[in-house]
Design an enzyme around this catalytic site. Structure first.
Site, PDB file in Angstrom:
ATOM      1  N   ARG A   1      17.686  19.468  55.953  1.00  0.00           N
ATOM      2  CA  ARG A   1      16.479  18.940  56.272  1.00  0.00           C
ATOM      3  C   ARG A   1      15.912  18.122  56.507  1.00  0.00           C
ATOM      4  O   ARG A   1      16.246  18.067  57.864  1.00  0.00           O
ATOM      5  CB  ARG A   1      15.580  20.562  56.226  1.00  0.00           C
ATOM      6  CG  ARG A   1      15.716  21.603  56.182  1.00  0.00           C
ATOM      7  CD  ARG A   1      14.994  23.187  55.851  1.00  0.00           C
ATOM      8  NE  ARG A   1      13.405  22.921  56.041  1.00  0.00           N
ATOM      9  CZ  ARG A   1      12.913  23.168  55.710  1.00  0.00           C
ATOM     10  NH1 ARG A   1      13.090  23.701  54.341  1.00  0.00           N
ATOM     11  NH2 ARG A   1      11.045  22.683  56.051  1.00  0.00           N
TER      12      ARG A   1
ATOM     13  N   ARG B   1      19.913  28.434  45.887  1.00  0.00           N
ATOM     14  CA  ARG B   1      18.383  28.672  46.815  1.00  0.00           C
ATOM     15  C   ARG B   1      18.557  28.452  48.166  1.00  0.00           C
ATOM     16  O   ARG B   1      18.201  27.008  48.442  1.00  0.00           O
ATOM     17  CB  ARG B   1      16.877  28.301  45.646  1.00  0.00           C
ATOM     18  CG  ARG B   1      17.689  29.093  44.548  1.00  0.00           C
ATOM     19  CD  ARG B   1      16.298  27.954  43.313  1.00  0.00           C
ATOM     20  NE  ARG B   1      16.373  28.497  42.322  1.00  0.00           N
ATOM     21  CZ  ARG B   1      16.390  27.626  41.162  1.00  0.00           C
ATOM     22  NH1 ARG B   1      15.180  27.217  41.367  1.00  0.00           N
ATOM     23  NH2 ARG B   1      15.997  28.309  39.901  1.00  0.00           N
TER      24      ARG B   1
ATOM     25  N   ASP C   1      15.480  28.623  51.656  1.00  0.00           N
ATOM     26  CA  ASP C   1      13.665  28.116  51.283  1.00  0.00           C
ATOM     27  C   ASP C   1      13.387  29.431  52.343  1.00  0.00           C
ATOM     28  O   ASP C   1      14.156  29.768  53.130  1.00  0.00           O
ATOM     29  CB  ASP C   1      13.191  26.902  52.065  1.00  0.00           C
ATOM     30  CG  ASP C   1      13.279  26.181  51.266  1.00  0.00           C
ATOM     31  OD1 ASP C   1      13.072  26.615  49.394  1.00  0.00           O
ATOM     32  OD2 ASP C   1      13.533  24.692  50.609  1.00  0.00           O
TER      33      ASP C   1
END
Length: 267
Positions: free
Chosen positions: A199, A50, A52
């Protein structure tokens, strides 16, 4: 049913991430809508992972089971003809029934692009970089070495996706020149990643590059396993899912993007 494997590239700016969600635009939702339009039946697409909201991909992998009576569809050409402009299928082939885009992935590589000029960001790059300004790249490179190897990355995981453990292995953390003189790109390759782990690592490196912490700060954060003591998460627009690696033979020999002239739809 035949298992169709797809490779995708997309600009994540206007998507609320990969995963299907009611009432919002997602990559999985657009892809399922396009495939269902061709098959005439509902389908469920499974992705390698996935991404974001706002995160991009150059090599997202996915699979979907399609009816046998649609096996001759030139999928590459057909899907790219109806998908929106910010998502494209780059490869399509039939895979073994045992292939799974998520559970079969052996390694993933993400890249993160930093913009190093504080005075401006050119419009063509604004959606794809983090304008972090002047940073000490050598300090950041030294700090990045602490991420290599197997560690408990609990301090670099954001909440939202339950996992059984937070131990992961980072195989590569390197830096290269970006597309313009004002950019640098970090490449992070590993066997798996936690939610927003990349991140968070980049956010930590930038703090160090700004002189707010020493490179060995990374080690103390890893050992502390406390997300609250780690720096803020880097913004999404600089992040790209760059590559997903599988074992040999995961993609079948039957191409699923071949048109009547024998081409595979890539021109």
């Amino acid at each position: 049913m035949k298992r169709l494997r797809l490779k995708l590239a997309y600009d994540g700016t206007d998507f609320c991430g990969w995963q299907l969600q009611p009432g919002v635009r997602t990559v999985q939702g657009e892809l399922e809508k396009a495939i269902s339009r061709i098959t005439g039946t509902p389908v469920r697409v499974h992705g390698s992972g996935r991404t974001d909201s706002g995160v991009h991909a150059l090599d997202q992998n996915a699979h979907v089971d399609i009816p046998d009576n649609r096996s001759e569809v030139p999928w590459l050409r057909a899907l790219n003809a109806i998908l929106p402009e910010d998502v494209a299928v780059t490869e399509a082939c039939y895979a073994a029934d045992s292939f799974h885009s998520r559970y079969g992935a052996l390694e993933k590589t993400y890249t993160y692009t930093l913009w190093l000029n504080r005075q401006f960001v050119i419009p063509q790059r604004r959606r794809y970089v983090w304008p972090c300004g002047d940073v000490d790249l050598e300090r950041m490179d030294r700090a990045a070495e602490y991420f290599l190897g197997e560690h408990d990355f609990a301090a670099f995981q954001n909440t939202g996706t339950p996992v059984s453990d937070t131990v992961r292995t980072v195989l590569e953390f390197s830096r290269r020149q970006g597309a313009t003189p004002y950019e640098c790109v970090y490449s992070i390759r590993g066997t798996g990643f936690l939610k927003q782990m990349v991140r968070n690592m980049i956010g930590c490196l930038v703090e160090i590059g700004r002189g707010k912490a020493e490179p060995h700060f990374v080690r103390s954060i890893l050992e502390g396993k406390d997300r609250k003591k780690a720096p803020a998460t880097a913004p999404p627009q600089g992040l790209y899912l760059f590559a997903v690696a599988y074992g040999e033979g995961d993609c079948g020999s039957d191409q699923a993007g071949r048109d009547q002239s024998g081409k595979n739809g890539r021109e």
